[in-house]
Write an enzyme that holds these catalytic residues in place. Structure first.
Site, PDB file in Angstrom:
ATOM      1  N   ASP A  40      -4.468   5.224   6.238  1.00 53.03           N
ATOM      2  CA  ASP A  40      -4.981   6.199   7.086  1.00 53.03           C
ATOM      3  C   ASP A  40      -6.035   5.954   7.996  1.00 53.03           C
ATOM      4  OD1 ASP A  40      -5.926   9.123   7.390  1.00 53.03           O
ATOM      5  OD2 ASP A  40      -6.303   9.319   5.409  1.00 53.03           O
ATOM      6  N   GLU A  72       0.891  -1.253  -0.076  1.00 52.73           N
ATOM      7  CA  GLU A  72       0.075   0.076  -0.053  1.00 52.73           C
ATOM      8  C   GLU A  72       1.023   1.313  -0.054  1.00 52.73           C
ATOM      9  OE1 GLU A  72      -2.665   1.416  -0.313  1.00 52.73           O
ATOM     10  OE2 GLU A  72      -4.473   0.155   0.390  1.00 52.73           O
ATOM     11  N   ASP A  73       0.349   2.234  -0.602  1.00 46.76           N
ATOM     12  CA  ASP A  73       1.160   3.644  -0.324  1.00 46.76           C
ATOM     13  C   ASP A  73       1.021   4.409   0.952  1.00 46.76           C
ATOM     14  OD1 ASP A  73      -1.670   3.968  -1.053  1.00 46.76           O
ATOM     15  OD2 ASP A  73      -1.306   5.601  -2.297  1.00 46.76           O
ATOM     16  N   ARG A 113       0.552  11.374  -9.172  1.00 47.81           N
ATOM     17  CA  ARG A 113       1.029  10.030  -8.483  1.00 47.81           C
ATOM     18  C   ARG A 113       2.388   9.792  -9.041  1.00 47.81           C
ATOM     19  NH1 ARG A 113      -3.598   7.102  -6.758  1.00 47.81           N
ATOM     20  NH2 ARG A 113      -5.446   7.570  -7.770  1.00 47.81           N
ATOM     21  N   PHE A 140      -2.659  16.571   4.123  1.00 47.25           N
ATOM     22  CA  PHE A 140      -3.018  16.481   2.809  1.00 47.25           C
ATOM     23  C   PHE A 140      -1.898  15.984   1.968  1.00 47.25           C
ATOM     24  CE2 PHE A 140      -4.779  17.323  -1.390  1.00 47.25           C
ATOM     25  CZ  PHE A 140      -5.099  15.827  -1.684  1.00 47.25           C
TER      26      PHE A 140
END
Ligand code: PRP
Length: 179
Positions: free
Chosen positions: A101, A97-98, A163, A150
């Site tokens: 959260d 996963e990046d 990205r 963010f």
């Protein structure tokens, strides 16, 4: 317009940490074949770089689980947009996963994937944002802990863009307001 307000993790820092993670994974999975399960789209760049540093035989498979759509806050709604192509029964699966959260995406994914009976199921995330967690997730490999801001770049998008930028940054307010 310059879109970067401030860089949170530089390209050099990311590449050095990704190498370390790849080496740790290689040691931990010695003698085993690994299925790297990339969670699209954010995990794609991380998977490509990470895989270069894994010395075991690896297979890739891809899954797309959407929780956010184009919003910047989670909707809490998780759905499978694209499922795996191969069975993972009896395989050593490492989810790539990046970012984690709220944890809602992975919570759903873990339940779903466990029911397919893999030999093992672990998680590798480049970024971990623990302040925002809503459900506890057992993370095996973490690149960096990040603040509750963010973030964009290295897989993370703003309205599907940026990205491809090789570092993680906070975008300028004007970017968010103007797009
Ligand atoms: C992002 C990220 C994780 C998820 C993490 O994906 O890649 O999959 O959100 O958030 P959570 O822990 O709050 O669930 P997103 O749904 O934005 O899709 P993307 O990877 O295509 O950008």
């Amino acid at each position: 317009m310059d879109i970067v307000d401030r860089i949170i993790i530089s390209e050099e820092e990311i590449q050095a940490r990704v190498r370390e993670l790849g080496e740790a994974i290689s040691r931990d999975y010695a003698g085993k074949t690994i299925t790297l399960l990339c969670v699209l789209k954010g995990g794609l760049m991380f998977l490509c770089d990470l895989a270069k540093h894994i010395t075991q035989p690896v297979a890739y498979d891809f899954m797309s689980v959407s929780s956010y759509g184009d919003a910047t806050e989670t909707s809490g709604v998780v759905r499978i947009v694209k499922d795996l192509e191969e069975s993972i029964e009896g395989k050593h699966v490492l989810i790539v996963e990046d970012i984690i959260d709220t944890g809602l995406t992975l919570s759903y994914l873990l339940n779903n994937l466990h029911s397919r009976n893999p030999a093992s199921l672990r998680i590798c995330t480049l970024l971990n944002k623990p302040e925002n967690r809503r459900v506890e997730i057992p993370i095996d490999y973490v690149g960096f802990e990040v603040p509750n801001a963010f973030l964009v770049g290295y897989g993370l998008d703003f309205k599907q863009l940026y990205r491809n930028i090789p570092f993680v940054f906070v975008p300028k307010k004007e970017l968010i307001e103007n797009l």
